[in-house]
Design a protein around this motif. Sequence first.
Motif: not given
Lengths: 267, 251
Positions: A172, B86, B100, A162, B94-95, B97-98, A164, B83, A168, B142, A155
Motif C-alpha cells: 500500500x 489514491x 482488514x 495503524x 486506508x485505516x 483497510x489496514x 500496518x 497518498x 501491507x 481519515x 506516511x
Amino acid sequence: MRVAIEKMREALVAATPPLLAFAAFLALWEWAVWQWGIPAYQLPAPSVIARKLVDDRALLFSSLLVTLSITVQAFLIATVCGVLLALAMAQSKWLARIVAPYAIILQVTPIVAIAPLLLIYLAPQQAVLVCAFLVAFFPILSNTALGLASVDHALLDLFDLYRASAWRRLIYLRAPAALPQFLAGLRIAGGLALIGAIVAELAAGAAGQGSGLAFRIVEAGFRLDIPRMFAALALLSFSGVAIYGALSLLSYLTLRRWHESARGRGF
Amino acid sequence: MKPLVSLRGVEKRFGSNPPVLRALDLDVHPGEILTLLGPSGCGKSTTLRLLAGLAAPSGGAIHWADPALQKGLGYVFQDPTLLPWRDVFSNVHLPLQLAGLSREAAAPRVEEALALVGLLNFRQSLPRELSGGMKMRCAIARALVTRPALLLMDEPFAALDEVTRFKLNDELLALKSTLGMTIVFVTHSVAESVFLSHRIVVLAADGGEIVEEIQVNPRAPRDAEYRLGPTFSDLSRHASKALLRAMGEKA
C-alpha cells in the motif's frame, strides 16, 4: 475525447520542428553526395540507404529480430531480478550493505571489457544475453531501491500508527511510492539492454560468430558494403527510439493521474 | 473524573542532546479539548508522538485508563499526509483497510466520515485536485473513520491561510459536539488555542516544563462573536504572556 484530440494536436505541433530539421538534414546530405559525386562506399546517400533497407529487408529484419528478442529477454530478466533484489534490500539493511558495492563495481566496469571474457565461457547467444542483462540490471536495482527507501517519513508514521504489517506497508505504501523511480529506471534500462546486446554481438561478431544486427554491421564492414552498415545502424537507432518511446508511454500511462513527472513534461 | 491518559515524569531525549521533555506531568480528561501551546522545539509534537506510541519515552510512565484507547486513537499530522495515488475515498478507507476491512464493508463508515467533513462529493478526487483546506479535511476524515475516542492533532492548520483556518476551527468544534471525542491539539497560535480549547497547557521552550495551565469555560459558545468579545481578548493576552515566559522572556 476533445481533450485527447487537443493533446494529439499539441504533440504534433511539438514534434514538427525536430522532424522538419531532420528532413532538412537528410536533404542536405542527399544533395551533398550528388553535388560532389561522393561514392557510396565512402558515404552513401540517404536514398541509397533506404533502398538498401528495402532490398536487404529479409536479412536485416531477421537479424534485428534476433537482437531485439535477446534485448527484450535480458530486459525482462533484469526487471524481475532488479525488483526482487531491491525489495530484499529494502527489508534487510545487511543485505543492502553486502550487495551495494558489488552492484556498483558491476556498473562502473565497462561492459565492452567484460564481453570478450563472457564469450570464452558462454555460447555467443548466451553471452549476448548476459551482457545485456548486466547493463540493464543496475539502473533498475538502484532506482527501485532508491524509490523504496525514500518514502515520506510522515506516511511511514501513518502506517506505524495503524500498526500496518510489513507486507501491507509494502503493497500500500512503499511499492506505489517507488513506482516513479522504478519506471525511470526501466526507461534507462531499456536503452542500455540494447547497447549491452550490441556490444556483446560486436565482440562475438569480431570472432566470426552470431547473427544479430551488430554482427551484420561488422560483416558488411568486412565486405565494404557501407550502405548496408548504415541501413543496419538506422534500424538499431530506430529500435532504441522505439524502446524508449514504449517505456515512456508506459510510465506516462501509469503515473499520469497523480505524479508530477507525468504531468506537463514531455521528455 | 479519571483521566483517559496520564503522563508522569515523562522524559524524552534524542541521542546525547539535552532532553526535549524533562519530567512532564500531564493528564488528559475525557471529553475535553486540551491544547498544548508553546514555541518551536518545546516538545509539544513529541508529546503527541509519545501518546500515539510513535515514539517511546526515555523515562517516566504513560498510564492509559484503557489500553485499547491508544490502539484506536486518531492522529492528524502537520501535513495532510495523503497518498497521492489514491482518491479521497481510498485515502479515508486506508485505516480500515489496514485493519482488514474491504472497500465494500468499509463503505458506509468511509462515507459517513466524508459526509462529516463535507467531502462526500469529492470522493473520487485525487489529492492534487483538492485545495489545502480540503486536503486537511480529508486527513481529518481519515482520522475519524476509525471512530477514535481520542483525537491527536499536531498543528493541523498551521500551513493554511487565516480564513480557511477559522473555517476549519469552526468545523472541528462542530465535529467535536457531534462525536464527543477527546481532542489533544498542538498549536503555536495563541488565537487558535483560545478559540478551541477547554484547557491550554503552555510548555517551556527548554525541556517542555509546564509554564502555565489556563482554563477556558467549556460552555462558552464559540462563534464569531466569541472571537471579538472581551473574554477572548483577555484569555489571549493571558496566554500570550505565558507564551512569552515559555520562551524565556519577561512578560
